[in-house]
Write a protein that holds these residues in place. Structure first.
Motif, PDB file in Angstrom:
ATOM      1  N   THR A 106       0.841  -1.207   0.000  1.00  0.00           N
ATOM      2  CA  THR A 106       0.000   0.000   0.000  1.00  0.00           C
ATOM      3  C   THR A 106       0.873   1.252   0.000  1.00  0.00           C
ATOM      4  O   THR A 106       0.553   2.250  -0.669  1.00  0.00           O
ATOM      5  CB  THR A 106      -0.960  -0.006   1.214  1.00  0.00           C
ATOM      6  N   ASP A 218      -2.788  -3.203  -9.103  1.00  0.00           N
ATOM      7  CA  ASP A 218      -2.409  -3.812  -7.828  1.00  0.00           C
ATOM      8  C   ASP A 218      -2.306  -5.313  -8.095  1.00  0.00           C
ATOM      9  O   ASP A 218      -3.322  -5.964  -8.376  1.00  0.00           O
ATOM     10  CB  ASP A 218      -3.489  -3.495  -6.775  1.00  0.00           C
ATOM     11  N   TYR A 243       4.325 -11.713  -0.003  1.00  0.00           N
ATOM     12  CA  TYR A 243       4.083 -12.758   1.005  1.00  0.00           C
ATOM     13  C   TYR A 243       2.953 -13.701   0.620  1.00  0.00           C
ATOM     14  O   TYR A 243       2.696 -14.661   1.324  1.00  0.00           O
ATOM     15  CB  TYR A 243       3.812 -12.123   2.377  1.00  0.00           C
ATOM     16  N   LYS A 244       2.241 -13.409  -0.474  1.00  0.00           N
ATOM     17  CA  LYS A 244       1.140 -14.288  -0.891  1.00  0.00           C
ATOM     18  C   LYS A 244       1.728 -15.419  -1.736  1.00  0.00           C
ATOM     19  O   LYS A 244       2.407 -16.284  -1.199  1.00  0.00           O
ATOM     20  CB  LYS A 244       0.063 -13.467  -1.588  1.00  0.00           C
TER      21      LYS A 244
HETATM   22  C1  LIG Z   1      -3.066  -8.422   0.243  1.00  0.00           C
HETATM   23  C2  LIG Z   1      -3.455  -7.192  -0.476  1.00  0.00           C
HETATM   24  C3  LIG Z   1      -2.974  -5.939  -0.063  1.00  0.00           C
HETATM   25  C4  LIG Z   1      -2.105  -5.824   1.176  1.00  0.00           C
HETATM   26  O1  LIG Z   1      -1.448  -4.629   1.263  1.00  0.00           O
HETATM   27  P1  LIG Z   1      -0.224  -4.404   2.271  1.00  0.00           P
HETATM   28  O2  LIG Z   1       0.105  -3.004   2.066  1.00  0.00           O
HETATM   29  O3  LIG Z   1       0.855  -5.364   1.884  1.00  0.00           O
HETATM   30  O4  LIG Z   1      -0.708  -4.711   3.644  1.00  0.00           O
HETATM   31  C5  LIG Z   1      -3.319  -4.823  -0.820  1.00  0.00           C
HETATM   32  N1  LIG Z   1      -4.123  -4.934  -1.906  1.00  0.00           N
HETATM   33  C6  LIG Z   1      -4.619  -6.136  -2.317  1.00  0.00           C
HETATM   34  C7  LIG Z   1      -5.485  -6.216  -3.534  1.00  0.00           C
HETATM   35  C8  LIG Z   1      -4.310  -7.284  -1.599  1.00  0.00           C
HETATM   36  O5  LIG Z   1      -4.818  -8.458  -1.968  1.00  0.00           O
END
Ligand SMILES: *Cc1c(COP(=O)(O)O)cnc(C)c1O
Length: 426
Positions: A106, A218, A243-244
């Motif tokens: 983010t 994204d 991390y996914k």
């Molecule tokens: C997992 C995810 C996030 C997570 O954002 P972080 O900044 O890493 O906490 C943001 N956008 C989408 C679409 C996600 O699936």
């Protein structure tokens, strides 16, 4: 291929699986002394065993060399991040100069919006998908307010049609036409986190740019999951967490992409920091900012090496295997899981599973989102107690991601049997 719902058939698919040895390269949590069936690689990938070696290496360089590690470690820290450029560029279909790693997802999207969202009274609207991931929604609202606009007016969501689970491409394109010259930015999740739907990024990117808007993606659920060609698709910018599907560890660093056509644009605004400054002159501590030519010109701080270490281990595993093989197995294992769900649904009269993820393999990656009509959260809890880790979303959707790096076909068969038993026991 004609699938069969029995253990022998599942084992025969495993025997033919070129990637099967990678299962032993990951740690699986245990429940009741048995390795779990893991379906949440779309939320947090399993730990690769080699990750620890990479972290230990940094820990001992730090112990043995302290500050000297910046330049004299085996993998010096001052340009450690550059090791990601080639393997990441292959994962997302980019040139090595177009990708980098820094911060978290983010945060990176916010930073990229500094460059790619500069609204004017005539051109200020953002198009995103309905029910975007919450972090993205908060980001859009705060960005729009920061620039003095009203989120209700400036944020335009593409809606699903009544009774449909997925968003139609024609509706995305129609919305872009409707907003027309007011459109400043299109920013959508390339793979929807809830349904697993894959968007046609090439077509949508071209449609947004036709109206003079920037188009970003994204890629949280796309990187390491689906085939991407960010450079050829002419995407302006993108970012993803690691991390996914990319197995880098909880909350770990984000990758980002800036198309090379923007690398020379001196007019683009950006929030700068010393790690974006000319590499040769970075430590001369000069007053004027001279950005690195390429995506790394968007770097801000010096990098968190301890968290990059396991990400590097993971990225090197992707380089070993290559996206094509991962995607081939992904298609097969996801289809097998789909088949198993249909079989169990037939065996349990009236169980009524509804897979809301598109059935066309080109419109999905490694995730099936399933409505378990008539079941509640209690089923999810019992799955957990029986060693099946899934993801539950209200009201009664489970998301299942059979990550091709470490899931086996036998896992899919086993899952079907456990699911059937638990529903019958109720
Ligand atoms: C997992 C995810 C996030 C997570 O954002 P972080 O900044 O890493 O906490 C943001 N956008 C989408 C679409 C996600 O699936």
């Amino acid at each position: 291929m004609i699938f069969e719902n029995n253990r022998k058939f599942a084992q025969s698919l495993d025997a033919q699986d070129e990637l099967r040895k990678y299962r032993d390269e990951f740690y699986f949590p245990k429940v009741n002394g048995k390795e779990v069936l893991y379906f949440t690689g779309n939320s947090l990938g399993l730990q690769p065993k080699r990750a620890k070696t990479y972290v230990d290496e940094v820990m001992s360089d730090w112990a043995n060399m302290a500050v000297e590690g910046h330049f004299y470690a085996d993998k010096p820290w001052w340009d450690y991040q550059e090791r990601f450029a080639v393997p990441l560029s292959e994962i997302v279909g980019a040139k090595p100069t177009e990708v980098g790693v820094m911060n978290t997802l983010t945060v990176n999207l916010h930073l990229l919006m500094v460059s790619f969202y500069n609204p004017t009274p005539k051109k200020y609207k953002i198009i995103c998908e309905e029910k975007a991931f919450p972090s993205d929604q908060y980001m859009f609202q705060s960005q729009v307010k920061f620039h003095g606009y009203d989120p209700k007016d400036a944020i335009v969501e593409i809606k699903r049609r009544e009774g449909e689970a997925n968003i139609r491409l024609e509706d995305v394109l129609a919305k872009i036409e409707e907003v027309g010259s007011d459109l400043a930015l299109v920013l959508i999740g390339g793979v929807n986190y809830y349904t697993g739907q894959v968007f046609d990024m090439q077509t949508i990117t071209a449609a947004g740019q036709k109206h003079g808007a920037y188009v970003g993606w994204d890629l949280a659920h796309a990187a390491g999951n689906i085939k991407l060609n960010l450079h050829d698709w002419n995407v302006d910018f993108a970012a993803w967490c690691s991390y996914k599907y990319m197995n880098s560890g909880p909350g770990n660093a984000s990758g980002f992409f800036v198309h090379e056509k923007h690398h020379n644009d001196k007019e683009l605004k950006r929030f700068a920091g010393w790690y974006g400054h000319n590499k040769e002159r970075r430590f001369k501590m000069e007053p004027d900012f001279d950005p690195v030519h390429g995506a790394d010109g968007w770097q801000v701080s010096n990098l968190p090496i301890l968290s990059l270490a396991p990400y590097l281990a993971s990225v090197e595993m992707f380089a070993e295997v290559g996206m094509d093989k991962l995607i081939a197995k992904r298609n097969l294992i996801t289809s097998y899981l789909e088949f198993i769900l249909h079989e169990i649904d037939k065996e349990l009269e009236g169980a009524d599973f509804e897979i809301i993820t598109p059935s066309n393999p080109r419109e999905r990656g490694c995730q099936l989102s399933v409505y378990l009509h008539g079941q509640g959260r209690e089923l999810f809890d019992r799955l957990m107690k029986n060693g099946v880790i899934t993801d539950w979303r209200e009201p009664n959707v489970i998301r299942l991601a059979p990550a091709p790096f470490y899931c086996s076909f036998e896992d899919m068969y086993e899952f079907g049997q456990i699911l059937k038993r638990l529903i019958l026991e109720k």
